[in-house]
Design an enzyme around this catalytic site. Structure first.
Site, PDB file in Angstrom:
ATOM      1  N   ALA A 195       2.962   6.267   1.493  1.00  0.00           N
ATOM      2  CA  ALA A 195       3.190   7.324   0.498  1.00  0.00           C
ATOM      3  C   ALA A 195       4.097   8.416   1.055  1.00  0.00           C
ATOM      4  O   ALA A 195       4.025   8.732   2.247  1.00  0.00           O
ATOM      5  CB  ALA A 195       1.853   7.919   0.063  1.00  0.00           C
ATOM      6  N   PRO A 196       4.931   8.994   0.181  1.00  0.00           N
ATOM      7  CA  PRO A 196       5.102   8.712  -1.254  1.00  0.00           C
ATOM      8  C   PRO A 196       6.047   7.559  -1.578  1.00  0.00           C
ATOM      9  O   PRO A 196       6.393   7.346  -2.730  1.00  0.00           O
ATOM     10  CB  PRO A 196       5.680  10.032  -1.776  1.00  0.00           C
ATOM     11  CG  PRO A 196       6.477  10.554  -0.629  1.00  0.00           C
ATOM     12  CD  PRO A 196       5.720  10.170   0.611  1.00  0.00           C
ATOM     13  N   GLY A 197       6.490   6.840  -0.553  1.00  0.00           N
ATOM     14  CA  GLY A 197       7.262   5.634  -0.803  1.00  0.00           C
ATOM     15  C   GLY A 197       8.751   5.734  -0.544  1.00  0.00           C
ATOM     16  O   GLY A 197       9.478   4.752  -0.765  1.00  0.00           O
ATOM     17  N   GLY A 198       9.229   6.864  -0.077  1.00  0.00           N
ATOM     18  CA  GLY A 198      10.661   7.024   0.109  1.00  0.00           C
ATOM     19  C   GLY A 198      11.265   6.028   1.081  1.00  0.00           C
ATOM     20  O   GLY A 198      12.314   5.425   0.807  1.00  0.00           O
ATOM     21  N   LYS A 199      10.618   5.825   2.215  1.00  0.00           N
ATOM     22  CA  LYS A 199      11.170   4.907   3.220  1.00  0.00           C
ATOM     23  C   LYS A 199      11.060   3.459   2.748  1.00  0.00           C
ATOM     24  O   LYS A 199      11.974   2.648   2.972  1.00  0.00           O
ATOM     25  CB  LYS A 199      10.464   5.119   4.559  1.00  0.00           C
ATOM     26  CG  LYS A 199      10.687   6.522   5.143  1.00  0.00           C
ATOM     27  CD  LYS A 199       9.926   6.703   6.434  1.00  0.00           C
ATOM     28  CE  LYS A 199      10.079   8.114   6.972  1.00  0.00           C
ATOM     29  NZ  LYS A 199       9.405   9.121   6.111  1.00  0.00           N
ATOM     30  N   ASP A 242       4.991   5.336   9.515  1.00  0.00           N
ATOM     31  CA  ASP A 242       5.276   6.774   9.391  1.00  0.00           C
ATOM     32  C   ASP A 242       3.916   7.453   9.491  1.00  0.00           C
ATOM     33  O   ASP A 242       3.258   7.724   8.491  1.00  0.00           O
ATOM     34  CB  ASP A 242       5.962   7.057   8.063  1.00  0.00           C
ATOM     35  CG  ASP A 242       6.367   8.514   7.910  1.00  0.00           C
ATOM     36  OD1 ASP A 242       6.159   9.287   8.869  1.00  0.00           O
ATOM     37  OD2 ASP A 242       6.879   8.878   6.844  1.00  0.00           O
ATOM     38  N   CYS A 245       6.723  13.058  11.673  1.00  0.00           N
ATOM     39  CA  CYS A 245       7.510  14.260  11.367  1.00  0.00           C
ATOM     40  C   CYS A 245       6.947  15.428  12.164  1.00  0.00           C
ATOM     41  O   CYS A 245       6.810  16.548  11.660  1.00  0.00           O
ATOM     42  CB  CYS A 245       7.556  14.546   9.879  1.00  0.00           C
ATOM     43  SG  CYS A 245       5.951  14.707   9.067  1.00  0.00           S
ATOM     44  N   ASP A 295      -6.802   0.765   4.489  1.00  0.00           N
ATOM     45  CA  ASP A 295      -6.716   1.397   5.796  1.00  0.00           C
ATOM     46  C   ASP A 295      -5.752   0.605   6.673  1.00  0.00           C
ATOM     47  O   ASP A 295      -6.022  -0.539   7.030  1.00  0.00           O
ATOM     48  CB  ASP A 295      -8.112   1.434   6.420  1.00  0.00           C
ATOM     49  CG  ASP A 295      -8.146   2.055   7.806  1.00  0.00           C
ATOM     50  OD1 ASP A 295      -7.089   2.513   8.285  1.00  0.00           O
ATOM     51  OD2 ASP A 295      -9.247   2.078   8.391  1.00  0.00           O
TER      52      ASP A 295
END
Length: 432
Positions: A255-259, A320, A373, A301
């Site tokens: 989430a949120p799915g960008g990569k 991530d 990040c 999980d």
């Protein structure tokens, strides 16, 4: 209530004093304002109020005889916003003061309007001495919690001031052109024709840079899925994952799915996206649908593949990992108000657990990309080093990017490097 400053004070009190998420509060409050300019001002006020809270909250301790945080949290937040308007947004003093006083009345506290006026007038008279006192301490100079200022100074002693200064600058708006639905050049041309100052990123092949944030849902091509919003530091992930046509790919914390979407835009792969939270899984689905992409979505999980893995190995894995988000404070200013130093060890343990869990699902010769990040070494190379000590079937793949610096293992981009968010990357290959 439709007074922008009053709404901003209410929202900021929730974020700074009650631990609410800035994004969730804005999603609830912004629709109450019909005018897009009012919504933009609301976002600027609450974002900068969160970003500079630790500075101006401390200033109020010098300006008030009795604190208002507990008894009048919205008025306390309103006073912080008054100082933000004067010092950060640099609005005309007469307008900022008058509008802030009026907001006290809109908040049904007319008896405190005089106090609001007096505090802001006093700040104007005594401004220089108060600024000098605030600048004397890292916590109030850079509006970072003391524990984080110490951690940055420990991990990045030569860059600490630059990092914290970068955290307080407005980031550019960065888009990722959807290669499945058109070219970057064509999208830039359409954006420019609509009046947007769009530029191609210098070295990210899908990246587009605009100088300021805006309502992207009103931009040409958004509804058609021609682009997504994604900082350049996050766009690097698809480059170093290097997924090839026909491969099986796992995005373990999706989430949120960008990569995940970026990987699917680049190659025809069978991608499984795992996310622990069902609501966040729904956000991945929404992003996939708007961009015209398909993936297998799993709510589960990542650290326990036995519940969702079909036994077929993956050629590429992207993690991530959940982290302190200390590298993205310029985009998520409320993180500095909510994160605690005690969180770091807990997060590091979780990161290692996820690495341990997904590693057996990687095919021999396959590649795993570990990302956070965060700019804290305890979540980055320390986690990977500790994990490598227990896994003789893994080797580190060398990595070098146009910005940032080599870490003990992997590569670190610090906030502001190349005008990107802070992000850590390590690439591991399975031997065998």
């Amino acid at each position: 209530m439709n007074d922008t400053r009053a709404l901003a004070a209410q929202a900021l009190a929730e974020v700074a004093l009650r631990g609410a998420s800035l994004r969730e509060v804005m999603e609830r409050q912004a629709p109450r304002l019909a005018d897009s300019r009012d919504r933009a001002l609301l976002m600027a006020l609450v974002s900068d109020g969160s970003r500079w809270w630790l500075r101006f909250d401390a200033a109020l301790d010098r300006l008030l005889e009795r604190p208002l945080r507990d008894k009048e949290p919205r008025i306390h937040a309103l006073l912080v916003l008054g100082l933000v308007q004067l010092e950060i947004l640099q609005l005309p003093a007469y307008a900022a003061v008058a509008a802030t006083v009026q907001a006290a009345r809109e908040l049904k506290r007319p008896q405190l309007a005089g106090l609001v006026n007096a505090v802001l007038r006093r700040w104007q008279r005594e401004r220089e001495q108060h600024l000098a006192a605030l600048d004397a301490q890292p916590r109030t100079r850079h509006a970072h919690p003391a524990w984080l200022a110490r951690a940055i100074a420990r991990d990045w002693p030569e860059q600490a001031d630059a990092v914290m200064a970068a955290d307080n600058l407005e980031p550019p708006l960065m888009l990722r052109a959807n290669a499945r639905r058109g070219t970057r050049d064509a999208l830039i041309e359409a954006l420019r024709a609509a009046g947007y100052e769009a530029q191609p990123h210098a070295w990210l092949r899908d990246g587009i840079v605009l100088p300021h944030s805006t309502d992207v849902t009103r931009m040409p091509g958004f509804a058609e899925g021609l682009f997504a919003v994604q900082d350049g530091a996050a766009q690097i992930a698809a480059d170093i994952l290097d997924a090839q046509h026909g491969q099986r790919v796992l995005d373990a914390c999706a989430a949120p799915g960008g990569k995940a979407c970026h990987v699917l835009e680049r190659a025809d792969v069978a991608l499984t996206a795992v996310e622990f939270d069902a609501a966040r899984t729904a956000r991945i689905r929404q992003n996939l649908e708007r961009l015209g992409l398909q993936a297998s979505l799993v709510t589960g999980d990542a650290g326990d593949p036995s519940a969702w893995w079909d036994g077929k190995p993956f050629d590429r894995i992207l993690i991530d990992a959940p982290c302190s988000a200390t590298g993205v404070l310029r985009r998520r200013p409320d993180v500095r108000l909510h994160r605690r130093d005690t969180d770091v060890a807990t997060l590091a343990a979780q990161q290692k657990r996820i690495l341990d869990g997904v590693w057996p699902t990687l095919a021999p010769g396959g590649r795993l990309v570990y990302i956070t990040c965060s700019l804290l070494r305890a979540e980055n190379e320390a986690v990977v080093q500790g994990w490598l000590a227990e896994h003789t079937d893994a080797r580190v793949v060398s990595l070098e990017l146009p910005v940032g610096q080599a870490a003990a293992i992997g590569w670190q981009v610090l906030p502001g490097d190349g005008d990107l968010d802070g992000m850590y990357y390590a690439v591991l290959e399975r031997i065998g």
